[in-house]
Design a protein around this motif. Sequence first.
Motif, mmCIF file in Angstrom:
data_model
loop_
_atom_site.group_PDB
_atom_site.id
_atom_site.type_symbol
_atom_site.label_atom_id
_atom_site.label_comp_id
_atom_site.label_asym_id
_atom_site.label_seq_id
_atom_site.Cartn_x
_atom_site.Cartn_y
_atom_site.Cartn_z
ATOM 1 N N ASP A 79 -55.257 -36.361 -58.075
ATOM 2 C CA ASP A 79 -54.509 -37.374 -58.819
ATOM 3 C C ASP A 79 -53.709 -38.232 -57.836
ATOM 4 O O ASP A 79 -53.528 -39.436 -58.038
ATOM 5 N N TYR A 80 -53.250 -37.622 -56.770
ATOM 6 C CA TYR A 80 -52.616 -38.332 -55.664
ATOM 7 C C TYR A 80 -52.621 -37.401 -54.465
ATOM 8 O O TYR A 80 -52.820 -36.192 -54.595
ATOM 9 N N HIS A 81 -52.421 -37.973 -53.296
ATOM 10 C CA HIS A 81 -52.324 -37.163 -52.077
ATOM 11 C C HIS A 81 -51.335 -37.851 -51.150
ATOM 12 O O HIS A 81 -51.064 -39.056 -51.293
ATOM 13 N N VAL A 82 -50.770 -37.084 -50.215
ATOM 14 C CA VAL A 82 -49.784 -37.632 -49.288
ATOM 15 C C VAL A 82 -50.116 -37.187 -47.874
ATOM 16 O O VAL A 82 -50.402 -36.002 -47.636
ATOM 17 N N ILE A 83 -50.081 -38.119 -46.941
ATOM 18 C CA ILE A 83 -50.322 -37.830 -45.530
ATOM 19 C C ILE A 83 -49.226 -38.487 -44.695
ATOM 20 O O ILE A 83 -48.432 -39.277 -45.196
ATOM 21 N N CYS A 84 -49.208 -38.149 -43.417
ATOM 22 C CA CYS A 84 -48.299 -38.794 -42.465
ATOM 23 C C CYS A 84 -49.130 -39.535 -41.429
ATOM 24 O O CYS A 84 -50.130 -39.003 -40.921
ATOM 25 N N VAL A 85 -48.721 -40.757 -41.140
ATOM 26 C CA VAL A 85 -49.329 -41.529 -40.050
ATOM 27 C C VAL A 85 -48.278 -41.729 -38.975
ATOM 28 O O VAL A 85 -47.149 -42.146 -39.268
ATOM 29 N N GLN A 86 -48.638 -41.410 -37.748
ATOM 30 C CA GLN A 86 -47.708 -41.515 -36.627
ATOM 31 C C GLN A 86 -48.171 -42.601 -35.658
ATOM 32 O O GLN A 86 -49.337 -42.660 -35.268
ATOM 33 N N ARG A 87 -47.245 -43.470 -35.282
ATOM 34 C CA ARG A 87 -47.542 -44.513 -34.301
ATOM 35 C C ARG A 87 -47.298 -43.957 -32.903
ATOM 36 O O ARG A 87 -46.260 -43.338 -32.646
ATOM 37 N N LYS A 88 -48.240 -44.166 -32.002
ATOM 38 C CA LYS A 88 -48.143 -43.658 -30.638
ATOM 39 C C LYS A 88 -47.994 -44.818 -29.659
ATOM 40 O O LYS A 88 -48.666 -45.837 -29.780
ATOM 41 N N THR A 89 -47.103 -44.650 -28.716
ATOM 42 C CA THR A 89 -46.903 -45.690 -27.701
ATOM 43 C C THR A 89 -47.751 -45.447 -26.463
ATOM 44 O O THR A 89 -47.910 -46.337 -25.626
ATOM 45 N N GLU A 90 -48.300 -44.244 -26.357
ATOM 46 C CA GLU A 90 -49.143 -43.902 -25.216
ATOM 47 C C GLU A 90 -50.428 -43.258 -25.717
ATOM 48 O O GLU A 90 -50.495 -42.754 -26.833
ATOM 49 N N GLY A 91 -51.440 -43.257 -24.876
ATOM 50 C CA GLY A 91 -52.685 -42.610 -25.238
ATOM 51 C C GLY A 91 -53.712 -43.591 -25.768
ATOM 52 O O GLY A 91 -53.442 -44.786 -25.978
ATOM 53 N N GLU A 92 -54.889 -43.079 -26.026
ATOM 54 C CA GLU A 92 -56.023 -43.910 -26.442
ATOM 55 C C GLU A 92 -55.885 -44.416 -27.871
ATOM 56 O O GLU A 92 -56.365 -45.498 -28.211
ATOM 57 N N PHE A 93 -55.228 -43.641 -28.722
ATOM 58 C CA PHE A 93 -55.174 -43.977 -30.143
ATOM 59 C C PHE A 93 -53.765 -44.414 -30.543
ATOM 60 O O PHE A 93 -52.816 -43.645 -30.414
ATOM 61 N N PRO A 94 -53.612 -45.628 -31.066
ATOM 62 C CA PRO A 94 -52.279 -46.114 -31.425
ATOM 63 C C PRO A 94 -51.693 -45.450 -32.663
ATOM 64 O O PRO A 94 -50.478 -45.409 -32.832
ATOM 65 N N PHE A 95 -52.566 -44.912 -33.537
ATOM 66 C CA PHE A 95 -52.093 -44.243 -34.746
ATOM 67 C C PHE A 95 -52.894 -42.967 -34.982
ATOM 68 O O PHE A 95 -54.121 -42.953 -34.803
ATOM 69 N N ILE A 96 -52.196 -41.916 -35.369
ATOM 70 C CA ILE A 96 -52.844 -40.656 -35.695
ATOM 71 C C ILE A 96 -52.385 -40.183 -37.068
ATOM 72 O O ILE A 96 -51.310 -40.551 -37.535
ATOM 73 N N VAL A 97 -53.213 -39.372 -37.695
ATOM 74 C CA VAL A 97 -52.938 -38.890 -39.049
ATOM 75 C C VAL A 97 -52.696 -37.387 -39.045
ATOM 76 O O VAL A 97 -53.397 -36.630 -38.377
ATOM 77 N N TRP A 98 -51.683 -36.999 -39.815
ATOM 78 C CA TRP A 98 -51.392 -35.587 -40.056
ATOM 79 C C TRP A 98 -51.656 -35.302 -41.532
ATOM 80 O O TRP A 98 -50.990 -35.852 -42.408
ATOM 81 N N ASP A 99 -52.654 -34.470 -41.802
ATOM 82 C CA ASP A 99 -52.975 -34.057 -43.169
ATOM 83 C C ASP A 99 -53.179 -32.550 -43.164
ATOM 84 O O ASP A 99 -54.226 -32.050 -42.754
ATOM 85 N N LEU A 100 -52.169 -31.824 -43.618
ATOM 86 C CA LEU A 100 -52.218 -30.362 -43.586
ATOM 87 C C LEU A 100 -53.209 -29.785 -44.585
ATOM 88 O O LEU A 100 -53.539 -28.607 -44.520
ATOM 89 N N ASP A 101 -53.692 -30.600 -45.511
ATOM 90 C CA ASP A 101 -54.650 -30.126 -46.510
ATOM 91 C C ASP A 101 -56.088 -30.443 -46.129
ATOM 92 O O ASP A 101 -57.004 -30.158 -46.900
ATOM 93 N N SER A 102 -56.290 -31.004 -44.960
ATOM 94 C CA SER A 102 -57.621 -31.399 -44.520
ATOM 95 C C SER A 102 -58.216 -30.372 -43.564
ATOM 96 O O SER A 102 -57.501 -29.689 -42.825
ATOM 97 N N THR A 103 -59.534 -30.285 -43.577
ATOM 98 C CA THR A 103 -60.245 -29.438 -42.624
ATOM 99 C C THR A 103 -60.544 -30.175 -41.323
ATOM 100 O O THR A 103 -61.078 -29.581 -40.388
ATOM 101 N N LEU A 104 -60.190 -31.448 -41.272
ATOM 102 C CA LEU A 104 -60.382 -32.234 -40.050
ATOM 103 C C LEU A 104 -59.352 -31.827 -38.997
ATOM 104 O O LEU A 104 -58.355 -31.168 -39.329
ATOM 105 N N PRO A 105 -59.564 -32.194 -37.726
ATOM 106 C CA PRO A 105 -58.604 -31.848 -36.668
ATOM 107 C C PRO A 105 -57.199 -32.348 -37.008
ATOM 108 O O PRO A 105 -57.031 -33.353 -37.695
#
Length: 220
Positions: A79-105
């Motif tokens: 019905d709905y879901h909630v995740i966190c997106v983090q902005r990175k100032t260093e590294g290859e990826f400018p944004f990363i996702v945190w989803d504790l309910d996902s089977t992804l890394p």
Amino acid sequence: MASTLSTVDSIDLDVSQFCHTPFYCEENVYFLCKKLCTNRMDDATGADLFVVFISNEKKQIPLWHQKASKREDGLVLWDYHVICVQRKTEGEFPFIVWDLDSTLPLPIPLGSYVSQAIRPSFQISPEYQRLFRIIHAPIFFRHFASDRRHMKDSNGNWIAKPPDYEAIVAEDGTIHNLYEYMEIKAADVYTNNIDVKDAVFSQKLGAVANDLEEFFSQIL
């Protein structure tokens, strides 16, 4: 695509340390953001963190690679879901996702998460299209509240076992406003990129977008 936590960022943190209660994704993300702040993985105020509510008017959103799924592809109709997106100032990826309910890394680059969990290229009916309410974490910390009433049936019984800790209360004493965050309508989508960016950093309920990657590309 990153295959482990360390390939996305040099983070020395066991993911099992995160507070997680199944079916309470909004509270899980609230405390995940707090954890990221206190573990020097982000600005102490959460300035580089964004809380993202995913839903639509029908309250039926397909997401893949979810732990709650019994399917091989991990598909769940939330019905709905909630995740966190983090902005990175260093590294290859400018944004990363945190989803504790996902089977992804955990965490995973934003682009990888979108392509695998949201799958915008997958042909679905317009009524199931995902919309995204994006709130700057420091604002979310101040205003969000939930007394968990949404997880009780008409007889007052728990639909899913609640967390052991006390319910989250907003700074102004509000005890429940989760429904305000969950209500996401197509008419709420911002069409001006300047307005949507301003709303995310200033408004209690942030802003609604229909393309997660496009939105975050505007705030680099």
